[in-house]
Motif scaffolding. Sequence first.
Motif, mmCIF file in Angstrom:
data_model
loop_
_atom_site.group_PDB
_atom_site.id
_atom_site.type_symbol
_atom_site.label_atom_id
_atom_site.label_comp_id
_atom_site.label_asym_id
_atom_site.label_seq_id
_atom_site.Cartn_x
_atom_site.Cartn_y
_atom_site.Cartn_z
ATOM 1 N N VAL A 32 0.863 -1.183 0.000
ATOM 2 C CA VAL A 32 0.000 0.000 0.000
ATOM 3 C C VAL A 32 0.896 1.229 0.000
ATOM 4 N N PRO A 88 -7.318 -1.176 -5.740
ATOM 5 C CA PRO A 88 -8.232 -0.537 -4.796
ATOM 6 C C PRO A 88 -7.725 0.822 -4.314
ATOM 7 N N GLU A 138 -2.391 -1.219 -3.597
ATOM 8 C CA GLU A 138 -3.483 -0.375 -3.115
ATOM 9 C C GLU A 138 -2.975 1.052 -2.975
#
Length: 224
Positions: free
Chosen positions: A58, A119, A87
Motif C-alpha cells: 500500500v 483498490p 493499493e
Amino acid sequence: MEYPEFPARIDHTVLGPETTVSDVYRVLDEAEEFGMNACIPHCYVTEATEYAPSVRLVTVVGFPHGQTSTESKVQAATTAARRGADEIDVVANIGRLKAGEDDAVRQEISEIVAGVTVPVKVIVEAALLSDAERDRLSELVVEADADYLKTSTGFAPVDGETGATIPDVEAMSEYLPVKASGGIGSYEEALAFVEAGAERIGASSGKRSRPNIGARPISSDQLR
C-alpha cells in the motif's frame, strides 16, 4: 476472530518524514514474517516491490494534507500502481470540502479511481471534520466509486485526537469498508475497531506481542 486471520487486516506502516529505505525494508521484513500488508511512502514503491514482491503493498498519495493538485494525485496514483503498488491510500482535500466544493472533491477522487485498477482508500481525516462533514465526505467517496474509507493520516491532532474513534468507524462503515488508523494502541483496541466495523487497521513500525494467546507475535509497536 481467530488469531491467524488478524495479521492480514493490518497495514503495517512507516510514513514519517524521516523514513529511509532501510526503514521500509524492515517493515517489509516484518510484514512478510507475520502475514501483514505494508504501507510505505510513495518514493519507495519501486524498491519495495523489488525487495519483497510477495508482500501486499500500500502507498499514499497527497499525503498528509491532501492539497496537492488533482493532476499530481492522479499521476502519483497511476505511477505507483504501474510500479507495483497493490493499493492506494489517497488523502481527500478537506479544505475544498469545508468550502462546500463537493463537486470538486468528488471529481478528484473519481479521476484517481478511474486512473488505476487497484483498490483506492480515501483518507477523510475525521478528527478535522464535524459528523455532518464526515458523512458528507463519505457519501462523496461512495459516489466517486472508491473502495474504502480511512479514518486518518495520524498526522492531524485535534485536542489530542489523531485518528480513529469507534463512533467514526461505526458511522463510516455504513458507507464503505473502513480502515481505522490513528491512536490505536493495543491488540484489544484494534479488535474493538474491527468489531465496530473496521475491515483494516493501520499499524506503525515495530512489533508487539498479542497478549494472552501463546502464539506468534503480532506486529505493531503502536497500532495506528
